[in-house]
Design a protein around this motif. Structure first.
Motif, PDB file in Angstrom:
ATOM      1  N   HIS A  68     -24.244 -85.395  69.219  1.00 53.84           N
ATOM      2  CA  HIS A  68     -23.725 -84.907  70.505  1.00 53.84           C
ATOM      3  C   HIS A  68     -23.651 -83.383  70.488  1.00 53.84           C
ATOM      4  O   HIS A  68     -22.785 -82.807  69.838  1.00 53.84           O
ATOM      5  CB  HIS A  68     -22.317 -85.492  70.747  1.00 53.84           C
ATOM      6  N   HIS A  70     -24.926 -79.564  72.954  1.00 58.11           N
ATOM      7  CA  HIS A  70     -25.456 -78.948  74.177  1.00 58.11           C
ATOM      8  C   HIS A  70     -26.188 -77.695  73.736  1.00 58.11           C
ATOM      9  O   HIS A  70     -25.609 -76.875  73.020  1.00 58.11           O
ATOM     10  CB  HIS A  70     -24.330 -78.554  75.134  1.00 58.11           C
ATOM     11  N   LYS A 179     -26.298 -89.531  80.233  1.00 59.64           N
ATOM     12  CA  LYS A 179     -24.965 -89.022  79.890  1.00 59.64           C
ATOM     13  C   LYS A 179     -24.117 -89.061  81.148  1.00 59.64           C
ATOM     14  O   LYS A 179     -24.524 -88.516  82.173  1.00 59.64           O
ATOM     15  CB  LYS A 179     -25.087 -87.578  79.395  1.00 59.64           C
ATOM     16  N   HIS A 240     -16.075 -88.487  71.977  1.00 63.02           N
ATOM     17  CA  HIS A 240     -14.756 -87.848  71.823  1.00 63.02           C
ATOM     18  C   HIS A 240     -13.674 -88.839  71.377  1.00 63.02           C
ATOM     19  O   HIS A 240     -13.159 -88.726  70.298  1.00 63.02           O
ATOM     20  CB  HIS A 240     -14.303 -87.090  73.085  1.00 63.02           C
ATOM     21  N   ASP A 312     -20.812 -81.019  69.410  1.00 69.31           N
ATOM     22  CA  ASP A 312     -20.442 -80.656  70.780  1.00 69.31           C
ATOM     23  C   ASP A 312     -20.566 -79.142  71.004  1.00 69.31           C
ATOM     24  O   ASP A 312     -19.629 -78.506  71.501  1.00 69.31           O
ATOM     25  CB  ASP A 312     -19.020 -81.154  71.109  1.00 69.31           C
TER      26      ASP A 312
HETATM   27 ZN   LIG Z   1     -20.133 -82.487  75.053  1.00 70.24          ZN
END
Ligand SMILES: [Zn+2]
Length: 392
Positions: A68, A70, A179, A240, A312
């Motif tokens: 996970h 970005h 997502k 998460h 993340d």
């Molecule tokens: Zn994220």
């Protein structure tokens, strides 16, 4: 192991003191042979006619799989939602720097969790073409969040028919998964981290349409009603999970769904705190989620749910995610698996990455110390191979 024969003229060897096999959860070979960009086999010694490309007085693990992240975001620069909407040149330059940092830290495969304008898909194409220094990328295209939702940048998706169309557009562009935001989040002050953002009908369509394309659904969910609805409707990964209680854990007991932990962004000083320390609403949520997250994750590990880890957007921080998992009660072997084979399973790429088995991609990380005794050795890789080539 099969015998090597001279037909395989492209073979190259990497010799170490031990190659970690996540399936056995131990070291079962010293040498890996690459053929082209894949693993030919692992074995105990180097055959006479095969050149060695590395002799490492240490250990090797499969290339890390960040489940996970970005590409463009830097949590320490604050206001992540605005970062997602930054002008395309700025976003691209930042992404290229971020991704090369990830690769140098041992991440050879990364699942991306959406960008505006399909920037993630274009980056994945550039990586495939060998144009950029980057982990192998799995893009989602545009994430699904409603008009009033967390993660809303330029593009909202409301109602069953818009959901269907958005997923079809993402798949047409080349997304490998969907997502969507099932709950609010910590890094914006939009929506509570437990509240459900979508109706049951919308979540049903997300799962049905994505699965019909034989792709998987990744779900931003901290806990509560939104997480429970998503789990119940059969999403594949829950991201998460920082507010999970016994209720969500019981729902996942015995299921093949994966829970994906991201710890650095919430607890490391370079995370949200560095970027949004002056936003009282975000900091209040962050403080609450830190305490509850540690409690939730101890229970998640204790219940033996399927777990993977991802940074993340904390680029280069996979070591911290693995160390935190150990602090929360995982064995070092379980943490290594959460960063390799289990992450590959979570993102549905275990046929290609996550372990050094014949036919899989030639991705490995050289380490100076034994990570099953000292997980902290992940922080300073002695070398990184991707597709059978040393890249760092
Ligand atoms: Zn994220």
């Amino acid at each position: 192991m099969t015998d090597t024969n001279t037909e395989h003229s492209e073979l190259r060897a990497v010799r170490t003191n031990g190659i970690y096999n996540p399936k056995q959860r131990t070291y079962d070979a010293n040498v890996v042979l690459f053929e082209g960009d894949t693993v030919y086999e692992t074995r105990d010694d180097i055959p006479n006619d095969v050149p060695a490309v590395a002799h490492h007085d240490g250990y090797a693990i499969p290339g890390l799989v960040d489940a996970h992240s970005h590409a463009t975001i830097r949590p320490w620069e604050g206001d992540q939602i605005s970062q997602l909407g930054a002008d395309r040149t700025t976003a691209t330059v930042k992404a290229l720097n971020n991704l090369s940092t990830d690769l140098a830290a041992g991440t050879t495969t990364m699942r991306l969790m959406a960008e505006e304008g399909y920037l993630d898909v274009r980056l994945a194409e550039a990586e495939q073409a060998g144009e950029i220094e980057s982990p192998r990328l799995l893009p989602s295209g545009i994430h699904l969040t409603p008009t009033d939702g967390h993660g809303m940048v330029h593009t909202a998706t409301d109602g069953v028919e818009e959901v269907r169309r958005r997923i079809r557009e993402n798949m047409r562009e080349g997304a490998t998964h969907t997502k969507f935001f099932a709950t609010g989040g910590v890094s914006s002050d939009t929506g509570s981290p437990g509240q459900s953002q979508y109706s049951r009908e919308e979540v049903q369509m997300i799962v049905e349409e994505t699965h019909r394309h034989e792709k998987h659904v990744a779900t931003h969910a901290h806990g509560g009603a939104g997480a429970q609805l998503a789990i119940d409707e059969g999403v594949d990964t829950i991201e998460h999970a920082s507010l999970f209680t016994d209720e969500e854990i019981d729902m996942l007991d015995g299921s093949d769904q994966y829970v994906v932990g991201n710890f650095a962004i919430g607890s490391h000083p370079r995370g949200i705190e560095a970027g949004d320390g002056d936003n009282p609403a975000i900091m209040a949520k962050l403080r609450e989620s830190r305490e509850k997250s540690a409690e939730a994750w101890r229970k998640i590990l204790d219940a033996d749910l399927n777990v993977a880890i991802g940074t993340d957007s904390m680029h280069g921080f996979m070591h911290y995610e693995a160390e935190t998992l150990v602090e929360l009660g995982a064995t070092p072997e379980r943490a290594l698996n959460a960063a390799t084979l289990d992450a590959a399973r979570a993102i549905q790429r275990a046929d290609h990455v996550g372990s050094l088995e014949p036919g899989k991609q030639g991705d490995l990380v050289l380490l100076d110390d034994d990570p099953t005794g000292n997980i902290g050795t992940l922080e300073q890789p002695a070398g990184v191979f991707k597709d059978g080539v040393e890249v760092a």
